[in-house]
Enzyme design. Structure first.
Site, PDB file in Angstrom:
ATOM      1  CG  HIS A   8       0.909   1.423  -5.236  1.00  0.00           C
ATOM      2  ND1 HIS A   8       2.247   1.719  -5.189  1.00  0.00           N
ATOM      3  CD2 HIS A   8       0.381   1.902  -4.076  1.00  0.00           C
ATOM      4  CE1 HIS A   8       2.527   2.333  -4.043  1.00  0.00           C
ATOM      5  NE2 HIS A   8       1.408   2.450  -3.352  1.00  0.00           N
TER       6      HIS A   8
ATOM      7  CG  ASP B 255      -1.953   1.915  -0.758  1.00  0.00           C
ATOM      8  OD1 ASP B 255      -1.069   2.191  -1.571  1.00  0.00           O
ATOM      9  OD2 ASP B 255      -1.715   1.497   0.394  1.00  0.00           O
ATOM     10  CG  ASP B 256      -1.692  -1.459  -3.354  1.00  0.00           C
ATOM     11  OD1 ASP B 256      -1.042  -1.401  -4.411  1.00  0.00           O
ATOM     12  OD2 ASP B 256      -1.256  -1.038  -2.259  1.00  0.00           O
TER      13      ASP B 256
ATOM     14  CD  GLU C  61       1.847   1.556   4.129  1.00  0.00           C
ATOM     15  OE1 GLU C  61       2.946   1.648   3.548  1.00  0.00           O
ATOM     16  OE2 GLU C  61       0.887   0.875   3.685  1.00  0.00           O
TER      17      GLU C  61
ATOM     18  CG  HIS D 116      -1.179   6.519  -2.038  1.00  0.00           C
ATOM     19  ND1 HIS D 116      -0.694   6.689  -0.766  1.00  0.00           N
ATOM     20  CD2 HIS D 116      -0.719   5.303  -2.443  1.00  0.00           C
ATOM     21  CE1 HIS D 116       0.019   5.646  -0.414  1.00  0.00           C
ATOM     22  NE2 HIS D 116       0.007   4.779  -1.409  1.00  0.00           N
TER      23      HIS D 116
ATOM     24  CG  HIS E  65       4.530   4.788   0.094  1.00  0.00           C
ATOM     25  ND1 HIS E  65       4.515   5.288  -1.174  1.00  0.00           N
ATOM     26  CD2 HIS E  65       3.490   3.908   0.172  1.00  0.00           C
ATOM     27  CE1 HIS E  65       3.517   4.731  -1.849  1.00  0.00           C
ATOM     28  NE2 HIS E  65       2.877   3.887  -1.055  1.00  0.00           N
TER      29      HIS E  65
HETATM   30  N1  LIG Z   1       0.748   0.522   0.717  1.00  0.00           N
HETATM   31  C1  LIG Z   1       1.961   0.352   0.197  1.00  0.00           C
HETATM   32  N2  LIG Z   1       3.038   0.666   0.929  1.00  0.00           N
HETATM   33  C2  LIG Z   1       4.253   0.488   0.432  1.00  0.00           C
HETATM   34  N3  LIG Z   1       4.501  -0.001  -0.764  1.00  0.00           N
HETATM   35  C3  LIG Z   1       3.464  -0.342  -1.542  1.00  0.00           C
HETATM   36  N4  LIG Z   1       3.411  -0.845  -2.779  1.00  0.00           N
HETATM   37  C4  LIG Z   1       2.133  -1.017  -3.098  1.00  0.00           C
HETATM   38  N5  LIG Z   1       1.352  -0.621  -2.087  1.00  0.00           N
HETATM   39  C5  LIG Z   1       2.161  -0.183  -1.097  1.00  0.00           C
HETATM   40 ZN   LIG Z   2       0.987   3.008  -1.401  1.00  0.00          ZN
END
Ligand SMILES: Nc1ncnc2[nH]cnc12
Ligand SMILES: [Zn+2]
Length: 335
Positions: free
Chosen positions: A18, A277-278, A199, A16, A196
């Site tokens: 991005h 994630d990011d 969340e 996971h 997703h």
């Molecule tokens: N945590 C996240 N949840 C939904 N969309 C995303 N796009 C990038 N990160 C995300």
């Molecule tokens: Zn994500």
């Protein structure tokens, strides 16, 4: 072995991530300058200072703004190579990268520019670091299903280079049911499917992702804990959850890491994995996510090993490819 070295030594998959969320402010500014793009911030420091989020949408607004610095094939290649270098340092042996083509095609960037740059990096990561990887195309759920179909149309000539599809962006108000037909088509094309769910959205979205989209993994899924029947199902069916602890703190899903439910999910028998994630926005790559979570929740080494095992087993690589990593994992001590 100290905890940090132990975590690094665990062969692990990141499932996971991005790739646009690995754009560090330094690279964002360098690319913006090279490409003549104006960013909404004056400096790297001002950009970092703006990373104080109240929810998912407040993050997404900045994330889409930052992605505007990415224009050329080499930009996407450099972005992914910087990620792979970090992943390698963290003991990642396999990575499944999400990318958001609509974020770029909406700005006039060709679908192929994005895919070519990312794919070239994936090949280079294999030769330079021995990291295997896959690309997962994510549909933006705040856009319509028809726009998703148009993106799938652009992807059709390249299906040999795209392993699966996902669903990301603003969750609330955009349930999985909005994309039932699109995901059915993707499954018919032989693509892997993930989404997703849970969340920020309710447990019912996780149920929809399973029943309507027929996903193979749930990205995040932490709100499953609110529904005992769903928890039992996720444990029984061993549906992998790609949990992202530092992301959940930054986006205020939990107030503090000590309150995160990852250990509860793991001890309930769910197939939990740890991911970043990011990472450029949330304060840490995958190793940092393992480390901070282990400390905050008091995870044992056996549990850390289980999390790494789950990540390898939940990946889309064939069993034969996985087994050497699992052997290395098995050989590590747990005390
Ligand atoms: N945590 C996240 N949840 C939904 N969309 C995303 N796009 C990038 N990160 C995300
Ligand atoms: Zn994500």
């Amino acid at each position: 072995m100290d905890l940090e070295s132990y975590i690094r030594a665990l062969p692990k998959a990141e499932l996971h991530l991005h790739i646009e969320g690995s754009l560090e402010p330094e690279m964002m500014f360098a690319l913006a300058q090279r490409n003549g793009v104006t960013l909404p911030w004056d400096s790297v420091e001002a950009t970092r200072a703006a990373y104080a989020f109240s929810d998912l949408q407040s993050f997404l607004d900045l994330y889409y703004a930052g992605a505007a610095a990415l224009i050329h094939e080499r930009d996407f290649h450099e972005l992914a190579m910087a990620y792979f270098a970090r992943a390698h340092a963290d003991g990642v042996v396999h990575a499944e990268l999400f990318f958001d083509p609509q974020t770029h095609t909406e700005r006039g960037i060709a679908f192929e520019t994005v895919l070519d740059g990312l794919e070239r990096a994936c090949q280079e990561a294999q030769t330079r670091y021995g990291i295997s990887s896959r690309l997962i195309l994510c549909f933006l759920r705040h856009l319509s299903e028809d726009e998703g179909f148009a993106t799938l149309e652009q992807a059709l000539p390249h299906l040999g280079r795209i392993h699966g599809v996902g669903l990301d962006s603003s969750e609330k108000g955009h349930p999985p049911s909005k994309f039932t037909r699109l995901f059915a088509r993707c499954r018919d094309l032989g693509l892997h499917v993930v989404a997703h769910a849970g969340e920020e959205g309710p447990p019912a979205y996780i149920v929809e992702a399973l029943d309507l989209l027929q996903v193979e993994r749930i990205d995040h899924g932490v709100r499953a804990a609110e529904d005992p029947a769903l928890m039992a199902r996720l444990a029984r069916e061993q549906v992998p959850l790609t949990v992202c602890p530092l992301s959940n703190i930054k986006l205020c899903v939990f107030d503090r890491l000590e309150q995160h439910n990852l250990r509860q999910l793991l001890e309930a028998g769910l197939k939990v994995t740890i991911n970043s994630d990011d990472p450029a926005y949330f304060g840490g790559y995958v190793g940092q996510n393992y480390l901070e979570t282990a400390i905050a929740l008091g995870l044992s080494r056996a549990q850390l090993k289980q999390l790494a095992r789950n990540s390898l087993e939940a990946s889309f690589v064939p069993e034969a490819l996985r087994s050497p990593w699992l052997s290395v994992l098995d050989s590590l001590p747990t005390d």
